[in-house]
Design a protein around this motif. Structure first.
Motif, mmCIF file in Angstrom:
data_model
loop_
_atom_site.group_PDB
_atom_site.id
_atom_site.type_symbol
_atom_site.label_atom_id
_atom_site.label_comp_id
_atom_site.label_asym_id
_atom_site.label_seq_id
_atom_site.Cartn_x
_atom_site.Cartn_y
_atom_site.Cartn_z
ATOM 1 N N ALA A 65 0.854 -1.198 0.000
ATOM 2 C CA ALA A 65 0.000 0.000 0.000
ATOM 3 C C ALA A 65 0.880 1.235 0.000
ATOM 4 O O ALA A 65 1.882 1.296 0.710
ATOM 5 N N TYR A 66 0.516 2.192 -0.836
ATOM 6 C CA TYR A 66 1.181 3.490 -0.836
ATOM 7 C C TYR A 66 0.188 4.557 -1.273
ATOM 8 O O TYR A 66 -0.913 4.243 -1.768
ATOM 9 N N LEU A 67 0.547 5.808 -1.082
ATOM 10 C CA LEU A 67 -0.335 6.918 -1.430
ATOM 11 C C LEU A 67 -0.210 7.260 -2.907
ATOM 12 O O LEU A 67 0.893 7.387 -3.435
ATOM 13 N N ALA A 68 -1.344 7.405 -3.565
ATOM 14 C CA ALA A 68 -1.360 7.773 -4.974
ATOM 15 C C ALA A 68 -2.280 8.977 -5.169
ATOM 16 O O ALA A 68 -3.300 9.107 -4.483
ATOM 17 N N PRO A 69 -1.943 9.869 -6.097
ATOM 18 C CA PRO A 69 -2.742 11.077 -6.305
ATOM 19 C C PRO A 69 -4.046 10.788 -7.048
ATOM 20 O O PRO A 69 -4.133 9.829 -7.821
ATOM 21 N N ILE A 70 -5.032 11.635 -6.803
ATOM 22 C CA ILE A 70 -6.358 11.472 -7.413
ATOM 23 C C ILE A 70 -6.457 12.335 -8.660
ATOM 24 O O ILE A 70 -6.141 13.529 -8.655
ATOM 25 N N LEU A 71 -6.908 11.731 -9.737
ATOM 26 C CA LEU A 71 -7.078 12.397 -11.024
ATOM 27 C C LEU A 71 -8.347 13.243 -11.038
ATOM 28 O O LEU A 71 -9.343 12.891 -10.405
ATOM 29 N N MET A 72 -8.302 14.335 -11.750
ATOM 30 C CA MET A 72 -9.492 15.171 -11.923
ATOM 31 C C MET A 72 -10.624 14.369 -12.561
ATOM 32 O O MET A 72 -10.403 13.390 -13.267
ATOM 33 N N ALA A 73 -11.855 14.793 -12.320
ATOM 34 C CA ALA A 73 -13.022 14.168 -12.943
ATOM 35 C C ALA A 73 -13.446 14.988 -14.151
ATOM 36 O O ALA A 73 -13.338 16.211 -14.163
ATOM 37 N N GLU A 74 -13.916 14.293 -15.185
ATOM 38 C CA GLU A 74 -14.391 14.976 -16.380
ATOM 39 C C GLU A 74 -15.830 15.464 -16.188
ATOM 40 O O GLU A 74 -16.571 14.947 -15.350
ATOM 41 N N THR A 75 -16.205 16.467 -16.971
ATOM 42 C CA THR A 75 -17.577 16.965 -16.991
ATOM 43 C C THR A 75 -18.126 16.829 -18.398
ATOM 44 O O THR A 75 -17.364 16.736 -19.373
ATOM 45 N N GLN A 76 -19.433 16.824 -18.527
ATOM 46 C CA GLN A 76 -20.035 16.731 -19.855
ATOM 47 C C GLN A 76 -19.645 17.924 -20.719
ATOM 48 O O GLN A 76 -19.370 17.789 -21.908
ATOM 49 N N SER A 77 -19.581 19.099 -20.110
ATOM 50 C CA SER A 77 -19.216 20.304 -20.855
ATOM 51 C C SER A 77 -17.814 20.185 -21.436
ATOM 52 O O SER A 77 -17.582 20.477 -22.607
ATOM 53 N N ASN A 78 -16.870 19.747 -20.619
ATOM 54 C CA ASN A 78 -15.486 19.614 -21.092
ATOM 55 C C ASN A 78 -15.319 18.501 -22.109
ATOM 56 O O ASN A 78 -14.670 18.673 -23.145
ATOM 57 N N ALA A 79 -15.915 17.339 -21.808
ATOM 58 C CA ALA A 79 -15.654 16.153 -22.611
ATOM 59 C C ALA A 79 -16.514 16.051 -23.857
ATOM 60 O O ALA A 79 -16.043 15.634 -24.919
ATOM 61 N N SER A 80 -17.770 16.433 -23.756
ATOM 62 C CA SER A 80 -18.703 16.240 -24.865
ATOM 63 C C SER A 80 -18.955 17.517 -25.656
ATOM 64 O O SER A 80 -18.835 17.536 -26.877
ATOM 65 N N THR A 81 -19.259 18.591 -24.953
ATOM 66 C CA THR A 81 -19.590 19.838 -25.648
ATOM 67 C C THR A 81 -18.349 20.503 -26.245
ATOM 68 O O THR A 81 -18.279 20.766 -27.451
ATOM 69 N N ASN A 82 -17.352 20.749 -25.389
ATOM 70 C CA ASN A 82 -16.146 21.452 -25.840
ATOM 71 C C ASN A 82 -15.035 20.524 -26.299
ATOM 72 O O ASN A 82 -14.110 20.963 -26.992
ATOM 73 N N LYS A 83 -15.129 19.264 -25.891
ATOM 74 C CA LYS A 83 -14.139 18.244 -26.264
ATOM 75 C C LYS A 83 -12.718 18.634 -25.874
ATOM 76 O O LYS A 83 -11.742 18.364 -26.582
ATOM 77 N N TYR A 84 -12.597 19.293 -24.713
ATOM 78 C CA TYR A 84 -11.273 19.653 -24.198
ATOM 79 C C TYR A 84 -10.496 18.382 -23.838
ATOM 80 O O TYR A 84 -11.076 17.385 -23.408
ATOM 81 N N ILE A 85 -9.199 18.443 -23.980
ATOM 82 C CA ILE A 85 -8.332 17.340 -23.575
ATOM 83 C C ILE A 85 -8.055 17.475 -22.083
ATOM 84 O O ILE A 85 -7.382 18.419 -21.651
ATOM 85 N N LEU A 86 -8.618 16.569 -21.305
ATOM 86 C CA LEU A 86 -8.465 16.608 -19.842
ATOM 87 C C LEU A 86 -8.657 18.020 -19.288
ATOM 88 O O LEU A 86 -7.853 18.523 -18.503
ATOM 89 N N GLY A 87 -9.732 18.645 -19.720
ATOM 90 C CA GLY A 87 -10.144 19.922 -19.146
ATOM 91 C C GLY A 87 -9.349 21.139 -19.580
ATOM 92 O O GLY A 87 -9.583 22.243 -19.066
ATOM 93 N N ASN A 88 -8.402 20.988 -20.500
ATOM 94 C CA ASN A 88 -7.541 22.112 -20.887
ATOM 95 C C ASN A 88 -8.208 22.955 -21.971
ATOM 96 O O ASN A 88 -8.278 22.565 -23.140
#
Length: 454
Positions: free
Chosen positions: A208-231
């Protein structure tokens, strides 16, 4: 005052200070003062013993052990408290080996904290740390960046047994039977505990070790704007990405090249997970996306995570994506153009929604979902819809007892030649519409055991 039992040896750098210090028949040192070890080699019949010596049972807050280097070897416990004390054990380095517990604190024997911010602790029997005292067990430095390198606590049974609070900030924990008895009560914000296995001397240890948590996607970012990982600051969009790679180191994936973009994709925006975008070497109109962190990446959600990358032909490194906390995998790989997606390391035990998970993955020719734990899933609507190049799909191990929606689940899987759903529990299903629509190459389909009462 420094006093050693005759059978013990010392190379250098051992300091013992305090009002009383004397050897004990089965141990190395009895001290009511401060023991400081910064180097050298210590061989003990049993243990470095903390607390008052047998002739003086007074309790002193001066009883402390500070270890920053050197090597301890003990035929039983390396550090033991056999009487009450209210000091502190502080280990910042060094190597501690023992047959039994590295640190043993019996019930009611200590109110002092155990702080381990460095070093290597290994034993051959029982838990590496056994703490029934009322003090806290603190592993790692809360004021420093998270590291998965140090300290290392390895127990043959468990890394630790502790009845008090455990704070976990750094390092790796290892145990053969289990990693620990109770979850840490405090970890850094933006991190979660990642569990894995490791082969050590031919035997399997849980880690067991500590690992960082990835951002969550939103419909606006992923589907509407199609941003790459929110950028939203770059002109490239999801359709421009040809490959996606998850890397288990935080270093630049192609250090000899200049990246198109680099940005923070951690949930807490603390720099623990970085995305890198490079021009693809074969097709200079397309791009390669890297997701980089030290160790594993904890997915907070699967929603649209790799969905809408409509030119992506390769996703690698999914074994470094920890999905154990994910409840939503809706549209996770929607319209991806890979011929194969390796999800064999996915932990889906918490997932409740797999709606459209592989929808429009029309280039898939192979997909292994035999290790999926679907016991919590309620929605499988269009899960494999239009995976038109799949010829075989093994879903015989699916637990569908909680599923209520199976509509269009296999719709337009036009090249499936075999599909065994005889073990499906459909007692909770309320919608099966178009479930096998246009599965035109299926010549045999046994649904005689389907419960369609709902």
């Amino acid at each position: 005052t420094t006093v050693l039992a005759p059978s013990n040896s010392l190379a250098n750098n051992l300091t013992v200070s305090g009002p009383q210090s004397k050897p004990w028949a089965s141990g190395l040192i009895w001290s009511t003062g401060t023991t400081v070890v910064s180097g050298g080699y210590i061989e003990a019949i049993t243990a470095v013993a903390l607390g008052s010596n047998p002739e003086d049972m007074s309790i002193s807050s001066n009883v402390k052990l500070n270890i920053s280097g050197g090597e301890f070897n003990s035929s039983t416990s390396a550090i033991s408290s056999t009487v009450k004390y209210i000091g502190k054990i502080n280990i910042t380095g060094g190597t501690l080996n023992s047959y039994s517990n590295i640190i043993y604190i019996g019930s009611g024997e200590s109110t002092g904290d155990i702080e381990i911010t460095g070093g290597v602790l290994k034993n051959q029997k029982n838990s590496a740390i056994y703490n029934e005292g009322s003090g806290k067990l603190i592993i790692g430095n809360p004021n420093a960046p998270v590291s998965i390198e140090s300290p290392v606590i390895q127990g043959t049974s468990r890394a630790y047994y502790s009845v008090g609070d455990v704070e976990f900030y750094d390092g790796v924990l290892k145990g053969k039977t289990a990693v620990y008895t109770t979850e840490p009560t405090k970890i850094p914000t933006g991190y979660a505990i990642h569990h894995d296995t490791q082969t050590i001397d031919g035997e399997t240890y849980k880690t067991a070790y500590l690992a960082p948590i990835l951002m969550a996607e939103t419909q606006s970012n992923a589907s509407t704007n199609k941003y790459i990982l929110g950028n939203s600051t770059i002109t490239q969009r999801r359709a421009d990405v040809l490959t996606i790679t998850i890397q288990n180191t935080s270093s630049a994936p192609r250090s000899s090249e200049t990246e198109i973009a680099k940005w923070d994709v951690s949930k807490e925006k603390n720099g623990s997970i970085m995305a890198w975008l490079y021009t693809n070497k074969t097709d200079t109109t397309k791009y390669d996306l890297y997701i980089c962190a030290d160790g594993a990446v904890i997915a907070s959600s699967g929603y649209y995570l790799f969905g809408n990358y409509t030119s992506c032909t390769s996703i690698t490194g999914l074994e470094y994506l920890d999905t154990s906390r994910v409840t939503n995998m809706v549209l996770m790989f929607y319209a991806n153009k890979s011929t194969s997606i390796d999800v064999t390391d996915f932990d889906t035990s918490s997932v409740m929604n797999m709606n459209q998970m592989f929808l429009e993955c029309s280039n898939l020719t192979s997909l292994d979902v035999t290790k999926f734990d679907t016991s919590s899933v309620t929605n499988m609507n269009s899960m494999f819809s239009n995976c038109k190049n799949l010829t075989n799909l093994d879903v015989t191990k699916f637990d569908t007892s909680s599923v209520t929606k199976m509509n269009s689940m296999f719709a337009d899987c036009k090249n499936l030649t075999s599909l065994d759903v005889t073990k499906f529990d459909t007692s909770s299903v309320t919608n099966m519409s178009l479930m096998f629509l246009r599965c035109s190459k299926l010549t045999d389909l046994d649904v005689t055991k389907f419960d369609t009462s709902k």
